[in-house]
Design an enzyme around this catalytic site. Structure first.
Site, PDB file in Angstrom:
ATOM      1  N   GLY A  42       0.838  -1.211   0.000  1.00 49.50           N
ATOM      2  CA  GLY A  42       0.000   0.000   0.000  1.00 49.50           C
ATOM      3  C   GLY A  42       0.862   1.247   0.000  1.00 49.50           C
ATOM      4  N   ARG A 102       1.470  -5.119  -5.775  1.00 49.85           N
ATOM      5  CA  ARG A 102       1.415  -6.356  -5.001  1.00 49.85           C
ATOM      6  C   ARG A 102       1.849  -7.444  -5.970  1.00 49.85           C
ATOM      7  NH1 ARG A 102      -2.621  -3.427  -1.877  1.00 49.85           N
ATOM      8  NH2 ARG A 102      -1.580  -3.256   0.130  1.00 49.85           N
ATOM      9  N   ASP A 130       4.132  -4.384   6.495  1.00 46.26           N
ATOM     10  CA  ASP A 130       4.669  -5.645   7.027  1.00 46.26           C
ATOM     11  C   ASP A 130       4.723  -6.770   5.998  1.00 46.26           C
ATOM     12  OD1 ASP A 130       1.975  -5.924   7.084  1.00 46.26           O
ATOM     13  OD2 ASP A 130       1.812  -6.285   9.240  1.00 46.26           O
ATOM     14  N   THR A 137       3.216   3.393   5.700  1.00 44.66           N
ATOM     15  CA  THR A 137       1.794   3.034   5.735  1.00 44.66           C
ATOM     16  C   THR A 137       1.045   4.072   6.569  1.00 44.66           C
ATOM     17  OG1 THR A 137       0.182   1.506   6.692  1.00 44.66           O
ATOM     18  CG2 THR A 137       2.381   1.377   7.580  1.00 44.66           C
ATOM     19  N   ASP A 170      -1.529   3.549   8.319  1.00 43.85           N
ATOM     20  CA  ASP A 170      -2.238   2.938   9.466  1.00 43.85           C
ATOM     21  C   ASP A 170      -1.488   3.031  10.799  1.00 43.85           C
ATOM     22  OD1 ASP A 170      -4.417   2.233   7.967  1.00 43.85           O
ATOM     23  OD2 ASP A 170      -3.539   0.315   7.357  1.00 43.85           O
ATOM     24  N   ASP A 205       0.564   0.955  12.065  1.00 45.56           N
ATOM     25  CA  ASP A 205       0.365  -0.307  12.784  1.00 45.56           C
ATOM     26  C   ASP A 205       1.631  -1.161  12.849  1.00 45.56           C
ATOM     27  OD1 ASP A 205       0.463  -0.763  10.101  1.00 45.56           O
ATOM     28  OD2 ASP A 205      -1.218  -2.151  10.022  1.00 45.56           O
ATOM     29  N   ARG A 235      -8.383  -1.121   9.533  1.00 45.57           N
ATOM     30  CA  ARG A 235      -9.058  -2.420   9.635  1.00 45.57           C
ATOM     31  C   ARG A 235      -8.735  -3.126  10.934  1.00 45.57           C
ATOM     32  NH1 ARG A 235      -7.874  -3.933   4.024  1.00 45.57           N
ATOM     33  NH2 ARG A 235      -9.479  -2.707   3.032  1.00 45.57           N
ATOM     34  N   LYS A 241     -25.974  20.205  21.860  1.00 45.61           N
ATOM     35  CA  LYS A 241     -25.065  20.221  20.707  1.00 45.61           C
ATOM     36  C   LYS A 241     -25.877  20.271  19.421  1.00 45.61           C
ATOM     37  CE  LYS A 241     -21.012  18.083  22.675  1.00 45.61           C
ATOM     38  NZ  LYS A 241     -20.118  16.942  22.707  1.00 45.61           N
ATOM     39  N   GLU A 269     -12.694   1.474  10.161  1.00 48.96           N
ATOM     40  CA  GLU A 269     -13.234   0.389   9.313  1.00 48.96           C
ATOM     41  C   GLU A 269     -13.446  -0.906  10.086  1.00 48.96           C
ATOM     42  OE1 GLU A 269      -9.915   0.313   6.651  1.00 48.96           O
ATOM     43  OE2 GLU A 269     -11.204   0.527   4.906  1.00 48.96           O
ATOM     44  N   HIS A 285     -10.188   6.187  -0.150  1.00 46.16           N
ATOM     45  CA  HIS A 285      -8.784   6.292  -0.555  1.00 46.16           C
ATOM     46  C   HIS A 285      -8.207   7.697  -0.537  1.00 46.16           C
ATOM     47  CE1 HIS A 285      -9.293   2.130  -1.685  1.00 46.16           C
ATOM     48  NE2 HIS A 285      -7.988   2.067  -1.687  1.00 46.16           N
ATOM     49  N   GLN A 334      -7.749   9.309   1.838  1.00 42.76           N
ATOM     50  CA  GLN A 334      -6.912   9.355   3.043  1.00 42.76           C
ATOM     51  C   GLN A 334      -5.461   9.001   2.756  1.00 42.76           C
ATOM     52  OE1 GLN A 334      -9.262   7.509   6.569  1.00 42.76           O
ATOM     53  NE2 GLN A 334     -10.309   6.854   4.729  1.00 42.76           N
ATOM     54  N   ARG A 335      -5.225   8.311   1.637  1.00 41.07           N
ATOM     55  CA  ARG A 335      -3.861   7.900   1.316  1.00 41.07           C
ATOM     56  C   ARG A 335      -3.133   8.915   0.443  1.00 41.07           C
ATOM     57  NH1 ARG A 335      -3.441   1.942  -0.693  1.00 41.07           N
ATOM     58  NH2 ARG A 335      -4.230   0.818   1.102  1.00 41.07           N
TER      59      ARG A 335
HETATM   60  P1  ADP Z   1       2.252  -4.153   2.685  1.00 39.52           P
HETATM   61  O1  ADP Z   1       3.721  -4.162   2.463  1.00 39.52           O
HETATM   62  O2  ADP Z   1       1.664  -2.775   2.536  1.00 39.52           O
HETATM   63  O3  ADP Z   1       1.854  -4.845   3.966  1.00 39.52           O
HETATM   64  P2  ADP Z   1       1.327  -6.494   1.144  1.00 39.52           P
HETATM   65  O4  ADP Z   1       0.966  -7.279   2.344  1.00 39.52           O
HETATM   66  O5  ADP Z   1       0.402  -6.518  -0.015  1.00 39.52           O
HETATM   67  O6  ADP Z   1       1.562  -4.945   1.458  1.00 39.52           O
HETATM   68  O7  ADP Z   1       2.772  -7.003   0.650  1.00 39.52           O
HETATM   69  C1  ADP Z   1       3.401  -6.437  -0.465  1.00 39.52           C
HETATM   70  C2  ADP Z   1       4.128  -7.497  -1.246  1.00 39.52           C
HETATM   71  O8  ADP Z   1       5.138  -8.107  -0.428  1.00 39.52           O
HETATM   72  C3  ADP Z   1       3.274  -8.671  -1.707  1.00 39.52           C
HETATM   73  O9  ADP Z   1       2.549  -8.392  -2.874  1.00 39.52           O
HETATM   74  C4  ADP Z   1       4.342  -9.728  -1.965  1.00 39.52           C
HETATM   75  O10 ADP Z   1       4.987  -9.511  -3.198  1.00 39.52           O
HETATM   76  C5  ADP Z   1       5.337  -9.457  -0.836  1.00 39.52           C
HETATM   77  N1  ADP Z   1       5.050 -10.370   0.275  1.00 39.52           N
HETATM   78  C6  ADP Z   1       4.113 -10.242   1.248  1.00 39.52           C
HETATM   79  N2  ADP Z   1       4.108 -11.309   2.085  1.00 39.52           N
HETATM   80  C7  ADP Z   1       5.074 -12.142   1.624  1.00 39.52           C
HETATM   81  C8  ADP Z   1       5.577 -13.417   2.042  1.00 39.52           C
HETATM   82  N3  ADP Z   1       5.064 -14.055   3.104  1.00 39.52           N
HETATM   83  N4  ADP Z   1       6.591 -13.966   1.325  1.00 39.52           N
HETATM   84  C9  ADP Z   1       7.106 -13.331   0.255  1.00 39.52           C
HETATM   85  N5  ADP Z   1       6.681 -12.128  -0.187  1.00 39.52           N
HETATM   86  C10 ADP Z   1       5.689 -11.545   0.474  1.00 39.52           C
END
Ligand code: ADP
Length: 328
Positions: free
Chosen positions: A15, A76, A107, A130, A132, A134, A176, A218, A227, A258, A260-261
């Site tokens: 994201g 992604r 993450d 991000t 969030d 988080d 979320r 008020k 969310e 969106h 917000q981003r």
């Molecule tokens: P964010 O980084 O915002 O949390 P995603 O969870 O969509 O976004 O992760 C971004 C990309 O990181 C994924 O599309 C994938 O290519 C890679 N990725 C996420 N989890 C894994 C994993 N367990 N093993 C390998 N690559 C991963």
């Protein structure tokens, strides 16, 4: 520890968030300052697998510190989740002569980086991008502060129309799993109630609170809803529920989504991105790996990525108390 790192790659993944461009700029300029080569990867892990690289110098990142989104695009990438995909990515990096990378993302992106490091002993450092907020190991993620300002601005505008018509608004904001945005903007925009995933207010207490608010004179009410709040109804169901039980209210719903981003990063996010980018490159050149750059007590710190992705950030209880007092 001195290293043999001569070329560093930087990319954004997952994201997007405001401040990513400022972080790219900081990484590129620090490389130039430290006299190591820098290459940008477009479209995150997708571009890594395809070899979508571009050499960067200090001038490649002119006039981007103030831009929202990410000039490198984000993506992604399912293929990177497979060993074959990561093998292809590694071959592309080797072909390009890249010795280490800085990943700006959340993450999921960090989990991918950690797996990649384990398989190829490849140095990686993460910058948390991000809205969030988080991610464990940093009080602020890149983009959070900008998102707060964007949302507060939107709620101020909603309040103008809400008070002109004596209306109650449910405003849904991102979050979320965590309520950092909701709680902060709720206090900042003077919301009557704030519904977050970490605390279930309960429908009865929500009704009581709205009744009290009406009685106290008020002219408008704003309820900020994350969310992922746990009250058991989405914002539209909440509207119906309140209209049924408290017919005195004319209820409206606004889902901010969106927007917000987006937007130009706040000064706070630009400074944070610059500090994090510098530290990320320094860490690689000191021979460090598998770490995420974060900020705590206004100091830039490093946390093992393994901890950052496993840990949870806690909601600020003191802020909940402040919110309770302010809604009297
Ligand atoms: P964010 O980084 O915002 O949390 P995603 O969870 O969509 O976004 O992760 C971004 C990309 O990181 C994924 O599309 C994938 O290519 C890679 N990725 C996420 N989890 C894994 C994993 N367990 N093993 C390998 N690559 C991963």
């Amino acid at each position: 520890m001195a290293t043999n790192i001569k070329k560093i790659a930087v990319f954004t993944s997952g994201g997007d968030s405001p401040g990513m461009n400022a972080a790219i700029r900081a990484v590129v300029r620090t490389c130039a300052y430290m006299k190591v080569e820098c290459v940008a990867i477009y479209r995150g892990y997708d571009g890594m697998i395809d070899g979508d690289f571009k050499p960067m110098n200090a001038r490649s990142v002119n006039n981007i510190i103030n831009k929202g989104g990410t000039i490198l695009k984000s993506a992604r990438c399912e293929e990177f989740r497979t060993a074959e995909g990561r093998q292809k990515a590694h071959e592309q990096l080797k072909k390009e002569g890249v010795d280490a990378f800085v990943v700006i993302g959340g993450d999921g992106s960090f989990t991918g980086a950690l797996t990649f490091n384990k398989e190829f002993d490849f140095p990686v450092i993460g910058i948390p991008g991000t809205i969030d907020n988080d991610i464990f190991g940093t009080t602020y993620t890149l983009g959070f502060d900008t998102a707060l300002n964007t949302v507060v601005d939107a709620i101020d505008k909603i309040r103008d129309t809400a008070s002109s018509h004596n209306r109650l608004f449910f405003v849904e904001v991102m979050g979320r799993d965590v309520g950092h945005i909701a709680l902060n903007v709720g206090v900042g925009a003077g919301a009557e109630e704030i519904l977050i995933p970490e605390e279930n207010l309960g429908l009865e207490r929500l009704l009581d609170s709205l009744k009290r608010s009406k009685k106290s004179g008020k002219s408008s009410s704003i309820v900020v809803v994350a969310e992922g709040d746990k009250i058991g109804k989405n914002v539209f169901e909440l509207k119906e529920y309140v209209e049924e039980h408290l017919p005195i209210y004319d209820v409206r719903v606004s889902v901010l989504g969106h927007m917000q981003r987006g937007g130009a990063p706040s000064c706070f996010d630009r400074v944070l991105a610059s500090r994090m980018g510098v530290r990320a490159v320094e860490a690689l050149l000191e021979g460090k790996t598998n770490l995420m750059v974060g900020i705590q007590d206004n100091k830039i710190i490093l946390t093992p990525i393994a901890q950052a992705i496993k840990g949870h950030t806690k909601i600020d209880k003191e802020l909940i108390r402040v919110s309770d007092i302010m809604t009297t």
